[in-house]
Motif scaffolding. Sequence first.
Motif, PDB file in Angstrom:
ATOM      1  N   LYS A 125       0.924  -1.009  -0.055  1.00 57.52           N
ATOM      2  CA  LYS A 125      -0.007   0.077   0.149  1.00 57.52           C
ATOM      3  C   LYS A 125       0.875   1.170   0.077  1.00 57.52           C
ATOM      4  CE  LYS A 125      -3.951  -2.734   0.462  1.00 57.52           C
ATOM      5  NZ  LYS A 125      -4.302  -3.122  -0.698  1.00 57.52           N
ATOM      6  N   HIS A 126       1.965   1.046   0.432  1.00 64.74           N
ATOM      7  CA  HIS A 126       3.001   2.373   0.722  1.00 64.74           C
ATOM      8  C   HIS A 126       4.370   1.925   0.323  1.00 64.74           C
ATOM      9  CE1 HIS A 126      -0.265   4.232   2.804  1.00 64.74           C
ATOM     10  NE2 HIS A 126      -0.504   3.276   3.278  1.00 64.74           N
ATOM     11  N   ASN A 127       5.136   2.983  -0.233  1.00 66.30           N
ATOM     12  CA  ASN A 127       6.654   2.757  -0.431  1.00 66.30           C
ATOM     13  C   ASN A 127       7.295   2.180   0.782  1.00 66.30           C
ATOM     14  OD1 ASN A 127       6.102   3.638  -2.906  1.00 66.30           O
ATOM     15  ND2 ASN A 127       6.917   5.833  -2.804  1.00 66.30           N
ATOM     16  N   ALA A 128       6.902   2.538   1.849  1.00 66.51           N
ATOM     17  CA  ALA A 128       7.610   2.232   3.260  1.00 66.51           C
ATOM     18  C   ALA A 128       7.798   0.682   3.592  1.00 66.51           C
ATOM     19  CB  ALA A 128       7.081   2.858   4.450  1.00 66.51           C
ATOM     20  N   GLU A 129       6.847  -0.001   2.655  1.00 63.66           N
ATOM     21  CA  GLU A 129       6.798  -1.556   2.879  1.00 63.66           C
ATOM     22  C   GLU A 129       7.864  -2.143   1.674  1.00 63.66           C
ATOM     23  OE1 GLU A 129       2.568  -3.224   2.420  1.00 63.66           O
ATOM     24  OE2 GLU A 129       1.995  -1.001   2.697  1.00 63.66           O
ATOM     25  N   LEU A 130       8.519  -1.571   0.705  1.00 65.24           N
ATOM     26  CA  LEU A 130       9.294  -2.129  -0.120  1.00 65.24           C
ATOM     27  C   LEU A 130      10.198  -2.848   0.432  1.00 65.24           C
ATOM     28  CD1 LEU A 130       8.935   0.489  -3.028  1.00 65.24           C
ATOM     29  CD2 LEU A 130       8.113  -1.526  -2.965  1.00 65.24           C
ATOM     30  N   PRO A 131      11.029  -2.196   1.555  1.00 66.19           N
ATOM     31  CA  PRO A 131      12.243  -3.061   2.006  1.00 66.19           C
ATOM     32  C   PRO A 131      11.726  -4.495   2.423  1.00 66.19           C
ATOM     33  CG  PRO A 131      12.351  -0.834   2.724  1.00 66.19           C
ATOM     34  CD  PRO A 131      10.990  -0.969   1.955  1.00 66.19           C
ATOM     35  N   GLN A 132      10.738  -4.564   2.880  1.00 66.54           N
ATOM     36  CA  GLN A 132      10.299  -5.800   3.425  1.00 66.54           C
ATOM     37  C   GLN A 132       9.980  -6.939   2.386  1.00 66.54           C
ATOM     38  OE1 GLN A 132       8.429  -3.280   4.670  1.00 66.54           O
ATOM     39  NE2 GLN A 132       9.646  -2.886   6.464  1.00 66.54           N
ATOM     40  N   ILE A 133       9.810  -6.533   1.034  1.00 64.35           N
ATOM     41  CA  ILE A 133       9.356  -7.493   0.100  1.00 64.35           C
ATOM     42  C   ILE A 133      10.766  -7.517  -0.926  1.00 64.35           C
ATOM     43  CG2 ILE A 133       7.215  -7.310   0.134  1.00 64.35           C
ATOM     44  CD1 ILE A 133       7.036  -5.491  -2.492  1.00 64.35           C
ATOM     45  N   PHE A 134      11.856  -6.973  -0.655  1.00 67.90           N
ATOM     46  CA  PHE A 134      12.828  -6.723  -1.612  1.00 67.90           C
ATOM     47  C   PHE A 134      13.306  -8.129  -1.743  1.00 67.90           C
ATOM     48  CE2 PHE A 134      17.303  -6.732  -2.533  1.00 67.90           C
ATOM     49  CZ  PHE A 134      17.240  -5.818  -3.558  1.00 67.90           C
ATOM     50  N   LYS A 135      13.627  -8.628  -2.681  1.00 66.36           N
ATOM     51  CA  LYS A 135      14.263 -10.189  -3.161  1.00 66.36           C
ATOM     52  C   LYS A 135      15.602 -10.143  -3.806  1.00 66.36           C
ATOM     53  CE  LYS A 135      10.423 -12.292  -2.977  1.00 66.36           C
ATOM     54  NZ  LYS A 135       9.498 -12.287  -1.701  1.00 66.36           N
ATOM     55  N   PRO A 136      16.755 -10.982  -3.126  1.00 64.50           N
ATOM     56  CA  PRO A 136      17.954 -10.934  -3.632  1.00 64.50           C
ATOM     57  C   PRO A 136      17.931 -11.275  -5.153  1.00 64.50           C
ATOM     58  CG  PRO A 136      17.573 -12.993  -2.610  1.00 64.50           C
ATOM     59  CD  PRO A 136      16.321 -12.018  -2.378  1.00 64.50           C
TER      60      PRO A 136
END
Length: 102
Positions: free
Chosen positions: A47-58
Amino acid sequence: PQSMGNREDIRWLSLKNDSGAGLKITTNDPLSFSALNYEDSDLWETKHNAELPQIFKPQTFLNLDRIQEGVGNSSCGPITLEKYRIAPDTEYKYTLLLEPLN
């Protein structure tokens, strides 16, 4: 064109890791592509850009598209112009050359 990080009208691309190993993709037909460290399904759930670090994949997720229909719909405006529509029941072909990079 609405995909995040999408690049249009390419004839080749290369993806490399930090040591220079990778893959080169070449085609005679223009393609579009995106290469992200996020799965599409995960991006749809955020829902927000702040969530992107949690879903980042290698790993890198590469999306190649031979054709995309132009932007437009009749929900809030006119439908896509005829010249930007994808004809139904039409067969589209393309060839990719994959080469390792060292």
